[in-house]
Design an enzyme around this catalytic site. Sequence first.
Site, PDB file in Angstrom:
ATOM      1  N   LYS A 172     -17.686  -1.587   5.740  1.00  0.00           N
ATOM      2  CA  LYS A 172     -18.088  -2.588   4.749  1.00  0.00           C
ATOM      3  C   LYS A 172     -19.602  -2.582   4.513  1.00  0.00           C
ATOM      4  O   LYS A 172     -20.063  -2.713   3.388  1.00  0.00           O
ATOM      5  CB  LYS A 172     -17.617  -3.974   5.203  1.00  0.00           C
ATOM      6  CG  LYS A 172     -17.533  -4.973   4.068  1.00  0.00           C
ATOM      7  CD  LYS A 172     -16.759  -6.225   4.460  1.00  0.00           C
ATOM      8  CE  LYS A 172     -16.782  -7.246   3.341  1.00  0.00           C
ATOM      9  NZ  LYS A 172     -16.017  -8.454   3.683  1.00  0.00           N
ATOM     10  N   GLU A 193       0.818  -1.217   0.000  1.00  0.00           N
ATOM     11  CA  GLU A 193       0.000   0.000   0.000  1.00  0.00           C
ATOM     12  C   GLU A 193       0.850   1.264   0.000  1.00  0.00           C
ATOM     13  O   GLU A 193       0.445   2.296  -0.522  1.00  0.00           O
ATOM     14  CB  GLU A 193      -0.962   0.002   1.180  1.00  0.00           C
ATOM     15  CG  GLU A 193      -2.096  -1.017   1.071  1.00  0.00           C
ATOM     16  CD  GLU A 193      -1.711  -2.403   1.587  1.00  0.00           C
ATOM     17  OE1 GLU A 193      -0.519  -2.611   1.915  1.00  0.00           O
ATOM     18  OE2 GLU A 193      -2.602  -3.273   1.651  1.00  0.00           O
ATOM     19  N   MET A 205      24.207   9.904   2.686  1.00  0.00           N
ATOM     20  CA  MET A 205      24.016  11.189   3.350  1.00  0.00           C
ATOM     21  C   MET A 205      24.334  11.075   4.845  1.00  0.00           C
ATOM     22  O   MET A 205      24.979  11.950   5.426  1.00  0.00           O
ATOM     23  CB  MET A 205      22.583  11.689   3.136  1.00  0.00           C
ATOM     24  CG  MET A 205      22.344  13.100   3.627  1.00  0.00           C
ATOM     25  SD  MET A 205      23.460  14.300   2.869  1.00  0.00           S
ATOM     26  CE  MET A 205      22.515  14.805   1.433  1.00  0.00           C
ATOM     27  N   PHE A 207     -11.360  -8.266  13.340  1.00  0.00           N
ATOM     28  CA  PHE A 207     -10.240  -8.629  12.474  1.00  0.00           C
ATOM     29  C   PHE A 207      -9.922  -7.475  11.521  1.00  0.00           C
ATOM     30  O   PHE A 207     -10.806  -6.949  10.862  1.00  0.00           O
ATOM     31  CB  PHE A 207     -10.562  -9.904  11.689  1.00  0.00           C
ATOM     32  CG  PHE A 207      -9.461 -10.298  10.737  1.00  0.00           C
ATOM     33  CD1 PHE A 207      -8.215 -10.687  11.221  1.00  0.00           C
ATOM     34  CD2 PHE A 207      -9.647 -10.236   9.365  1.00  0.00           C
ATOM     35  CE1 PHE A 207      -7.190 -11.019  10.347  1.00  0.00           C
ATOM     36  CE2 PHE A 207      -8.626 -10.580   8.494  1.00  0.00           C
ATOM     37  CZ  PHE A 207      -7.391 -10.961   8.988  1.00  0.00           C
ATOM     38  N   GLN A 208      -8.665  -7.093  11.460  1.00  0.00           N
ATOM     39  CA  GLN A 208      -8.182  -5.998  10.619  1.00  0.00           C
ATOM     40  C   GLN A 208      -8.888  -4.679  10.903  1.00  0.00           C
ATOM     41  O   GLN A 208      -9.028  -3.832  10.024  1.00  0.00           O
ATOM     42  CB  GLN A 208      -8.270  -6.356   9.125  1.00  0.00           C
ATOM     43  CG  GLN A 208      -7.263  -7.444   8.748  1.00  0.00           C
ATOM     44  CD  GLN A 208      -7.084  -7.607   7.257  1.00  0.00           C
ATOM     45  OE1 GLN A 208      -8.004  -7.379   6.483  1.00  0.00           O
ATOM     46  NE2 GLN A 208      -5.903  -8.046   6.841  1.00  0.00           N
TER      47      GLN A 208
END
Lengths: 579, 195
Positions: A180, A68, A494, A130-131
């Site tokens: 959902k 993502e 760097m 869940f999630q």
Amino acid sequence: MQTLEITKENTSASKEPVTITGSQAVLEAFIAEGVKTVFGYPGGAIMPIYDALYDYTDKLDHILVRHEQGAIHAAQGFARSSGKTGIVFATSGPGATNLVTGLADAMIDSTPLVCITGQVFAHLLGTDAFQETDVINITTPVTKWNYQITDANEIPHVLAKAFYIAKTGRPGPVLIDITKNAQLQKIEYTGYEKCNHIRSYRPKPIVRKEYIEQAAQLINEAQKPFVIFGQGVILGRAEKEFKAFIEKGGFPAAWTILGMSAIDTDHPLAVGMLGMHGNYAPNVLTNECDVLIAVGMRFDDRVTGRLDKYAKQAKIIHLDIDPSEIDKNVKTTVPVWGDCKETLPQLMQLIQPKDHSAWLQEFRALEAKEVEAVIQEELNPISEVMTMGEVIKTLNDLTNGEAIIVTDVGQHQMVACRYAKFNQSKSNITSGGLGTMGFALPAAIGAKYGAPNRTVVAVIGDGGFQMTLQELGTIMQFDVPVKIIILNNQFLGMVRQWQQLFHDKRYSFVNITSPDFVQVAKGYHIDGQSISKREQLKDALQTMLNHAGSYLLEVMVGKENNVFPMVPQGCSVSEIRLK
Amino acid sequence: MKQEFTITVYTENQVGLLNRIAIMFSRRKINIESLNVSPSEAEGIHRFTIVINEFEDVVRKLCRQIEKQVEVLKAYYNTNEEIVWQELALYKVPTDQIAEKVKVERLLRKYGARAVVIRKDYTVFETTGQREETEALINALAPYGLIEFVRSARVAIIKSSNGFHEKLKEFEEREPGEEVIENEFLDKQQEVFSM
């Protein structure tokens, strides 16, 4: 399932209602807003939207990324190269939390995004389902606006608001979290109406004439006026107005890293880049100008160095669309609030045409000093090992400044921004404010979708490339013809440079090993080669540019080269070091 | 020098906005001394009253950042001299103690307190005032066995304010009038809500 035939009639809100799902309403909103490309990754809580997407593939291109974070950086690259709003889909929980870095990056670099995240059913909110994760509260500090939808009836107007907020005023990322049940819910859809007013939201401050007049007066009296400009010029689509403004006044003009490419890098009035690793002249002369005209920039600490020694001698005029930027870091003499597309022409009308060639000559003199001390050796090294600078220079020669260059973060980024030549706006894409390593590869993918007719070259360090190299999978699957240059110095350069200069060369965990990048690319069916000799450079770059698809070129460069000039942290811009 | 400032924020009434505003303080490690959120004089508009101890420069920048939030209409900051403010305090004391002691009645009169509930076992008094006043009554009641004490957040009226009705009308217009110019209150020359 059928997609709705969107005609003029049923986009207006007064039409006969049609029954559709919340998910369809999301996609209809995209189509009404002119969206063609979506970057995303499916998952449990966003499945209804993906199910609906199955029927919209003729209207929407969905680019399946590999992570993502890749999706959101790609959307950022898309937004930066196209000037449009980038779109992201992600699922709840880990999908959403993986967006956080990109949101923070887009927030600080003012990039317009609309991100849609799935969320668990509304009745499960707060139950550790869940999630499930509290995405709204996690993302609040890194979004311009966010909102959770639990009822599908809200979808059309909330999305309209999201697009309006993301794109107007000072742009920024917006996140809409949709449960959902709302994605599945059937609604009576009457069409999509774009948003053009929110009473609590003032995208543009009203231009105040008196400030324009005061600014013009200061400018007309100036002996040594100096213009510094940022991404505001690009975001405001005011490149033409800006060019006309500096040309009429004969002002030397320097860019911030994000303002770069708003004017041609070799414009006669261009004096280079500001900031910690910017050019010598604009840094030093910031503390010698008498009027400093800042356009669409925010006086970041990397630009100003030590604030109490920054442009103290100068009167400061600050043009910005975001009133909260005025006086935030640098005290302004005259604030010019507003969209620079409007304020620049108004200001231009009131200024007298002038020639400041003697003043400009001071820049050129210091530039010569920088060429002698730094640039000459960087671009035409006598050392055996290659420098990053000569790679960029050779690339400039081959692309004539027409390519989009997407950089990651670190030494290669500073070198690329110092030496790249551009003759088109929206050509320099980099993670400026947040400094996100891993930005370049996915952003280059997005940039190519945003500007399909332009050559897109990602210039990345060996460290940053390893942060998001999974996106080679996206390049493979969608045949995205981005060119990848890895400038490999076998160090986290760097940080190593700082350790060398400020930490007695105690190289603490900057020695990073890499896989065989060419073999990795080959695994993804991407051609490439690795070179370490100067004689190979031009041909290798030409091969890369001529190659039909994506191509990876690894260039082995000097291990312990440093980027100079440098304004050490805590020092004034006039204390910039040439070595 | 750090001093007490009262920040007044007019906002839409929306879930999550309290957090969006609160984190602007915590991000800068500024402690909120007092916070009150309630409907304002204008319908549908909420009013936050936030008290912090800070430098004026910090408060000014903070107000600009707050005002930038999409659902915020206006943010003002004022010193204590520029506002009229009150806090409400409730005190629970044992009824037998105060019923017996005449002094308590005098004391309550002195502090402008009144009884809200009188039960056999306890009595609840209420008073409004500034911090020192409500504080003083605690000290006075302590000898009589103060069982419980609670104080509300500060509510404040800006002395020079004309209220929000007119401002709101301008916000609702698509082409805003000169009055709603962002941050005009921050100009040194102008008074808050220019009166």
